[in-house]
Design a protein around this motif. Structure first.
Motif, PDB file in Angstrom:
ATOM      1  N   GLY A 102       4.628  15.552   5.758  1.00  0.00           N
ATOM      2  CA  GLY A 102       4.908  15.419   4.336  1.00  0.00           C
ATOM      3  C   GLY A 102       4.904  16.758   3.630  1.00  0.00           C
ATOM      4  O   GLY A 102       4.226  17.696   4.064  1.00  0.00           O
ATOM      5  N   ALA A 158       3.725  14.991  -6.310  1.00  0.00           N
ATOM      6  CA  ALA A 158       4.668  14.219  -5.500  1.00  0.00           C
ATOM      7  C   ALA A 158       4.616  14.696  -4.055  1.00  0.00           C
ATOM      8  O   ALA A 158       4.120  15.792  -3.761  1.00  0.00           O
ATOM      9  N   VAL A 190       7.792  12.321   2.391  1.00  0.00           N
ATOM     10  CA  VAL A 190       7.072  11.955   3.608  1.00  0.00           C
ATOM     11  C   VAL A 190       8.022  11.422   4.669  1.00  0.00           C
ATOM     12  O   VAL A 190       9.083  10.841   4.371  1.00  0.00           O
ATOM     13  N   THR A 199       0.839  -1.197   0.000  1.00  0.00           N
ATOM     14  CA  THR A 199       0.000   0.000   0.000  1.00  0.00           C
ATOM     15  C   THR A 199       0.872   1.244   0.000  1.00  0.00           C
ATOM     16  O   THR A 199       1.976   1.244   0.532  1.00  0.00           O
ATOM     17  N   ILE A 200       0.353   2.334  -0.599  1.00  0.00           N
ATOM     18  CA  ILE A 200       1.100   3.593  -0.652  1.00  0.00           C
ATOM     19  C   ILE A 200       1.187   4.212   0.734  1.00  0.00           C
ATOM     20  O   ILE A 200       2.220   4.693   1.167  1.00  0.00           O
ATOM     21  N   ARG A 209      10.996   9.735   2.428  1.00  0.00           N
ATOM     22  CA  ARG A 209      10.544   8.895   1.320  1.00  0.00           C
ATOM     23  C   ARG A 209       9.834   9.758   0.289  1.00  0.00           C
ATOM     24  O   ARG A 209       9.083  10.674   0.637  1.00  0.00           O
ATOM     25  N   ASN A 210      10.052   9.464  -0.988  1.00  0.00           N
ATOM     26  CA  ASN A 210       9.412  10.209  -2.075  1.00  0.00           C
ATOM     27  C   ASN A 210       8.263   9.382  -2.636  1.00  0.00           C
ATOM     28  O   ASN A 210       8.453   8.231  -3.023  1.00  0.00           O
ATOM     29  N   VAL A 211       7.077   9.968  -2.666  1.00  0.00           N
ATOM     30  CA  VAL A 211       5.890   9.290  -3.181  1.00  0.00           C
ATOM     31  C   VAL A 211       5.365  10.059  -4.386  1.00  0.00           C
ATOM     32  O   VAL A 211       5.121  11.264  -4.307  1.00  0.00           O
ATOM     33  N   LYS A 212       5.192   9.368  -5.504  1.00  0.00           N
ATOM     34  CA  LYS A 212       4.634   9.981  -6.701  1.00  0.00           C
ATOM     35  C   LYS A 212       3.110   9.878  -6.683  1.00  0.00           C
ATOM     36  O   LYS A 212       2.547   8.888  -6.207  1.00  0.00           O
ATOM     37  N   MET A 213       2.445  10.883  -7.223  1.00  0.00           N
ATOM     38  CA  MET A 213       0.995  10.896  -7.271  1.00  0.00           C
ATOM     39  C   MET A 213       0.541  11.128  -8.711  1.00  0.00           C
ATOM     40  O   MET A 213       1.096  11.979  -9.412  1.00  0.00           O
ATOM     41  N   VAL A 256      -0.132   7.031   2.174  1.00  0.00           N
ATOM     42  CA  VAL A 256       0.073   8.467   2.359  1.00  0.00           C
ATOM     43  C   VAL A 256      -1.099   9.087   3.110  1.00  0.00           C
ATOM     44  O   VAL A 256      -0.917   9.840   4.050  1.00  0.00           O
TER      45      VAL A 256
END
Length: 406
Positions: A229, A190, A193, A40-41, A257-261, A43
């Motif tokens: 974040g 992005a 987080v 799971t992401i 941590r880098n999360v792309k959206m 966020v």
């Protein structure tokens, strides 16, 4: 012979779809399919009151959220450095209730009847998943299959609920250019987080959003941890600014941590193949950046609209139109946060040229929400109500009481 629903994917939308349909449709056989390496992401940890109502209707209370999911109360959102003065956007069904909740946010007071008010929660989606894994044991109509599905032909069902996230593995295969991007209105794509143990001074019953040079930072206080974040457009390099912020707040300069959206919505969320019908729910359907925590709301709204599509008389066109209208109105509300800010660099000025329709009706944000965000005049609490609230518990005391309540 029982009717069959298959849910493919195990992100938060998958968990909430299983919870809803297993609870509401015990006469259906529910198959939940997701691969062994599912991740799971994780966020979105803030919600809105409509998600609270969704969970309450399925038997999950604020005590479950706080005691079993490491969650906390969310009374609304506080915006810092978006305007010269801070903005408080409280929840509340009616005007009087919103004013009362605004006072609770400002003065850290929780009344004894808090669970009857129109409020919401923060929680960790990982802890939600662990909690629901145990909850699901009681469902006799649920079967779980750990496998990868590449085609609808591999699934035996009448309804296939696509919860495959940004992969959008099923419905979009039947429509050319099905994703309608919103990068021309909300270009954030992005987030950096970080999560750590919560300091006592950060233990608030609301989300805090802080305007930054090229986006904004969230502070989401869970029961024992805090999620932080930085939401931004990845054409800007914001990592050093984020690390500087964390350092100033006493967290040092940790690994983030880098999360792309992938933001936008499907034009079509439903495909009728005759004997099999496919519906997109959650990230496979629509996603807006998280400034007002609309992600889980859009998931629960779509699940309830799917219920109407299956059993209460709305058709395919109505289903698509209702999902798309709700999303499009929310976009205007989100843009307003940026458009009327006091910042003037190239990031913030981008929004000032976007035309939006103010005070549009939707199911999530009432007219007074616009008034709070636009800093129009809003009613103030009277002295009698202030005196009542001043005698209530501080939030930290209230939280300890919930944890000690058997």
């Amino acid at each position: 012979m029982n009717k069959k629903i298959s849910i493919v994917g195990a992100g938060t939308s998958g968990y909430l779809s299983v919870l809803y349909f297993c609870t509401k449709y015990p006469e259906y056989d529910i198959t939940w399919i997701y691969p062994e390496d599912n991740v799971t992401i994780g966020v979105g940890e803030g919600t809105v009151p409509q998600v609270t109502e969704f969970l309450n209707d399925l038997g999950i209370t604020y005590k479950h959220v706080i005691k079993d999911m490491g969650g906390s109360l969310k009374l609304g959102v506080k915006f810092e450095n978006f305007r010269p003065e801070n903005i408080v956007h409280p929840f509340g069904r009616l005007e009087d209730e919103a004013v009362q909740i605004e006072y609770m946010i400002k003065y850290d007071k929780i009344p004894t009847n808090i669970e009857s008010l129109d409020i919401s929660y923060h929680f960790s989606v990982e802890q939600l998943a662990k909690f629901l894994d145990k909850w699901f044991i009681k469902f006799n109509n649920l079967k779980i299959e750990r496998r990868l599905v590449n085609s609808v032909d591999e699934v035996d069902c009448e309804w296939l609920i696509d919860c495959t996230g940004f992969k959008r593995a099923f419905v979009s295969n039947y429509f050319k250019d099905n994703l309608e991007s919103i990068s021309d209105r909300v270009p954030n794509n992005a987030a950096l987080v970080y999560r750590t143990t919560i300091p006592e001074h950060k233990r608030n019953a609301y989300t805090t959003c802080i305007g930054m040079n090229h986006g904004w930072v969230w502070n989401i206080p869970l029961r024992d941890e805090i999620g932080i974040g930085y939401v931004y457009n990845d054409k800007y390099n914001v990592k050093e600014e984020f690390l500087d912020y964390l350092d100033r707040e006493g967290f040092g300069r940790p690994e983030v941590r880098n999360v792309k959206m992938i933001t936008g919505r499907n034009r079509h969320h439903y495909k009728d193949l005759g004997k099999k019908k496919i519906v997109s729910i959650g990230l496979s359907s629509a996603f807006i950046e998280p400034i007002e925590a609309t992600g889980l709301y859009l998931t629960t709204y779509a699940i309830q609209e799917l219920d109407r599509l299956m059993h209460y008389g709305i058709n395919e066109e109505q289903f698509n139109n209702r999902i798309n209208h709700e999303f499009d109105v929310i976009i205007d509300f989100i843009v307003a946060h940026y458009k009327y800010s006091h910042h003037s660099n190239d990031y913030w000025s981008f929004y000032k040229n976007i035309n939006i329709q103010l005070h549009r009706d939707n199911h999530i944000f009432p007219q007074r929400s616009w008034d709070y965000i636009l800093q129009n005049s809003t009613p103030k609490i009277n002295d009698n109500e202030i005196n009542k609230l001043q005698n209530q518990l501080d939030y930290a005391e209230w939280l300890k009481g919930v944890l000690n309540d058997n």
